[in-house]
Design a protein around this motif. Structure first.
Motif, mmCIF file in Angstrom:
data_model
loop_
_atom_site.group_PDB
_atom_site.id
_atom_site.type_symbol
_atom_site.label_atom_id
_atom_site.label_comp_id
_atom_site.label_asym_id
_atom_site.label_seq_id
_atom_site.Cartn_x
_atom_site.Cartn_y
_atom_site.Cartn_z
ATOM 1 N N HIS A 248 0.872 -1.180 0.000
ATOM 2 C CA HIS A 248 0.000 0.000 0.000
ATOM 3 C C HIS A 248 0.909 1.229 0.000
ATOM 4 O O HIS A 248 1.611 1.491 0.973
ATOM 5 C CB HIS A 248 -0.898 0.010 1.225
ATOM 6 N N ASP A 268 -1.384 4.215 -4.228
ATOM 7 C CA ASP A 268 -2.770 3.944 -3.835
ATOM 8 C C ASP A 268 -3.456 5.193 -3.312
ATOM 9 O O ASP A 268 -4.676 5.333 -3.429
ATOM 10 C CB ASP A 268 -2.793 2.856 -2.761
ATOM 11 N N MET A 331 -16.327 1.412 5.858
ATOM 12 C CA MET A 331 -15.675 0.768 4.719
ATOM 13 C C MET A 331 -16.183 -0.665 4.639
ATOM 14 O O MET A 331 -16.034 -1.447 5.577
ATOM 15 C CB MET A 331 -14.156 0.777 4.891
ATOM 16 N N ARG A 332 -16.788 -1.001 3.482
ATOM 17 C CA ARG A 332 -17.326 -2.350 3.297
ATOM 18 C C ARG A 332 -17.044 -2.803 1.868
ATOM 19 O O ARG A 332 -17.469 -2.162 0.913
ATOM 20 C CB ARG A 332 -18.820 -2.381 3.571
ATOM 21 N N ASP A 333 -16.296 -3.890 1.744
ATOM 22 C CA ASP A 333 -15.989 -4.467 0.423
ATOM 23 C C ASP A 333 -15.398 -3.410 -0.511
ATOM 24 O O ASP A 333 -15.835 -3.235 -1.660
ATOM 25 C CB ASP A 333 -17.247 -5.073 -0.214
ATOM 26 N N ALA A 334 -14.399 -2.681 0.002
ATOM 27 C CA ALA A 334 -13.695 -1.652 -0.781
ATOM 28 C C ALA A 334 -14.591 -0.479 -1.157
ATOM 29 O O ALA A 334 -14.237 0.330 -2.021
ATOM 30 C CB ALA A 334 -13.055 -2.250 -2.033
ATOM 31 N N ARG A 335 -15.765 -0.361 -0.531
ATOM 32 C CA ARG A 335 -16.663 0.780 -0.759
ATOM 33 C C ARG A 335 -16.736 1.602 0.515
ATOM 34 O O ARG A 335 -16.746 1.065 1.627
ATOM 35 C CB ARG A 335 -18.065 0.311 -1.146
ATOM 36 N N ASP A 351 -16.447 -5.172 8.437
ATOM 37 C CA ASP A 351 -16.497 -3.742 8.140
ATOM 38 C C ASP A 351 -15.391 -3.018 8.909
ATOM 39 O O ASP A 351 -14.929 -3.466 9.968
ATOM 40 C CB ASP A 351 -17.849 -3.151 8.542
ATOM 41 N N ARG A 352 -14.999 -1.885 8.364
ATOM 42 C CA ARG A 352 -14.047 -1.020 9.053
ATOM 43 C C ARG A 352 -14.697 0.354 9.217
ATOM 44 O O ARG A 352 -15.338 0.863 8.290
ATOM 45 C CB ARG A 352 -12.726 -0.904 8.301
#
Length: 369
Positions: A248, A268, A331-335, A351-352
C-alpha cells in the motif's frame, strides 16, 4: 512538473546539509543500512581511549624525568625532559632502541614495577580499540543479517524531512513499533538523526531499486513516499511498485497537477501537501474554530483523533449511530459508505469504521494496509 517542496524551510535545510558533504550533485552516493546507535558513538569511544593513552604516556614521562639521574644517554650522558619524553614513547610502544637505558637500582626498579605495568596498559588500550572496531563490524554484520531475516510487513518511509518525520510520529502514535519503521534518505546526517530516534535507516537514493531492496521494500506492507521533489516522488513510486506490487503506497506531492502521475505510477493514495495546507488555511480564515478542530483531528494524540478500526464483535448488527465512537464512514468491500447511508446499517463483521474519538480513550490499533 514542479521542482518539489521548495517552500518547506526545514527540507531546504536538509538539502543544504547534502551540499555540505562537498560531493557533486550528480555523483552517486554510497548507500548503507544504519541501526539505532548507543548514546556514546565510536568517535567518542576512540577519543576516550586516546586521552587515556596520553595520560599513561604523561605519567611515564613524569616517572622517568623524576629519576633521570639513574638513566644513561649514549649521546651526551644526561637525560633532559625531551629525552624522558622520547624514552617513554619508545618504551611504551615496545620499540626500545637502547640509546637511553636505566642503570641505577632505583631506575630499574621503577621500570620493573611502574613503567612495565604502564606499558601493558598502553598496549591494552591500543589493542582493545582495534578489537572493539573489529567486534563492532562483526556485530553490525550479524545484526544486519538477523534484521533482514526477521523483517516482514513493515513500513518504509522514503524521505525524512518534515513530512517524513511527521508520518513516523503518527505511525508511532497509532501503535506501530519503531523497529517496524525503516527510513530511506540520501543525506547521511538525516539518517543519523533517524537512527538517534530509534529507527533503522538506509542511506541512498530511493529511485534506485537496490537502495529500496536494502530497506526490504519488497517485503514491506506500506510505503510512504515523502520526497522533497514531485519528480523524485514519481520515480520512487514507480520503483517501489515494481519491487512490491502488493504494498500500500501513499505518496505526497506539492502540486495538484502531478497527483495523476503518481496514481498512474502505482500510488494507492496521493496527498497534495500544498493543496491540503491551503485548504486548511482558507478554512481557518473563514471559520477559525473549524480550522482548529480539523488540525486537531489530523494531529494524533492532541485531543480528538480520526481513526480507522475494525468493527467489534459487540458492534456487529448495530447501526453506526449506536456505536460509542462517532462514526464518520463505513468501509465495506472496498466501498466507503456515509454514516447515514441506509446500506451502512446494520454493521457487519469485516467492516471497518472511520471514527472520531478522544485521545484519552487509549491508543487505537494500527490500521491494516
Amino acid at each position: 512538473m514542479s521542482p518539489g517542496d521548495g517552500g518547506d524551510a526545514q527540507d531546504t535545510q536538509l538539502a543544504d546539509a547534502v551540499a555540505a558533504e562537498d560531493l557533486p550533485p550528480d555523483r552517486p552516493r554510497a548507500h548503507r543500512v544504519a541501526f539505532p546507535r548507543p548514546a556514546a558513538g565510536p568517535l567518542m569511544q576512540v577519543t576516550r581511549r586516546l586521552l587515556l593513552a596520553l595520560l599513561v604516556l604523561a605519567l611515564t614521562v613524569v616517572i622517568v624525568y623524576a629519576d633521570r639521574g639513574g638513566y644513561h644517554d649514549n649521546a651526551d650522558d644526561s637525560v633532559s625532559f625531551l629525552d624522558s619524553l622520547y624514552y617513554s614513547t619508545v618504551t611504551l610502544s615496545t620499540t626500545g632502541y637502547g640509546d637511553i637505558v636505566p642503570y641505577s637500582t632505583g631506575a630499574r626498579l621503577s621500570n620493573t614495577f611502574l613503567v612495565t605495568p604502564l606499558r601493558v596498559i598502553f598496549l591494552i588500550i591500543l589493542v582493545g580499540t582495534t578489537l572493539e572496531v573489529l567486534t563492532e563490524r562483526t556485530r553490525e554484520q550479524f545484526r544486519l543479517t538477523r534484521w533482514r531475516r526477521t523483517l516482514r510487513d513493515h513500513v518504509v518511509i522514503v524521505g525524512y524531512g518534515t513530512k517524513g518525520r511527521s508520518a513516523a510520529r503518527t505511525l508511532l502514535g497509532r501503535g506501530v513499533p519503531p523497529e517496524r519503521i525503516v527510513v530511506v534518505d540520501p543525506n547521511p546526517k538525516v539518517v543519523n538523526g533517524a537512527t538517534d530516534e530509534g529507527y533503522v535507516a538506509v542511506v541512498g537514493d530511493a529511485t534506485r531499486s537496490d537502495v529500496l531492496r536494502r530497506a526490504e521494500a519488497q517485503r514491506a506492507r506500506q510505503i510512504v513516499v515523502a520526497a522533497q521533489r514531485d519528480d523524485t516522488a514519481v520515480l520512487v513510486t514507480l520503483t517501489a511498485r515494481q519491487l512490491n506490487p502488493g504494498a500500500h503506497i501513499v505518496a505526497s506531492v506539492r502540486e495538484e497537477e502531478n497527483a495523476p502521475l503518481l496514481r498512474q505510477s502505482g500510488a494507492d493514495a496521493v496527498i497534495t501537501s500544498s493543496g491540503a495546507a491551503g485548504r486548511l488555511l482558507g478554512l481557518s480564515v473563514l471559520s477559525p474554530s473549524v480550522g482548529q478542530v480539523m488540525d486537531d483531528l489530523i494531529t494524533y494524540g492532541s485531543g480528538l483523533d480520526l481513526i480507522e478500526r475494525p468493527v467489534g464483535a459487540a458492534e456487529t448488527g448495530k447501526a453506526p449511530r449506536e456505536v460509542r465512537d462517532l462514526v464518520v464512514s463505513v468501509m465495506r468491500d472496498a466501498r466507503m459508505l456515509d454514516h447515514d447511508d441506509p446500506e451502512a446499517a446494520p454493521l457487519r463483521a469485516g467492516d471497518r469504521l472511520i471514527t472520531i474519538r478522544r485521545s484519552s480513550d487509549g491508543p487505537a490499533a494500527a490500521p491494516q494496509g
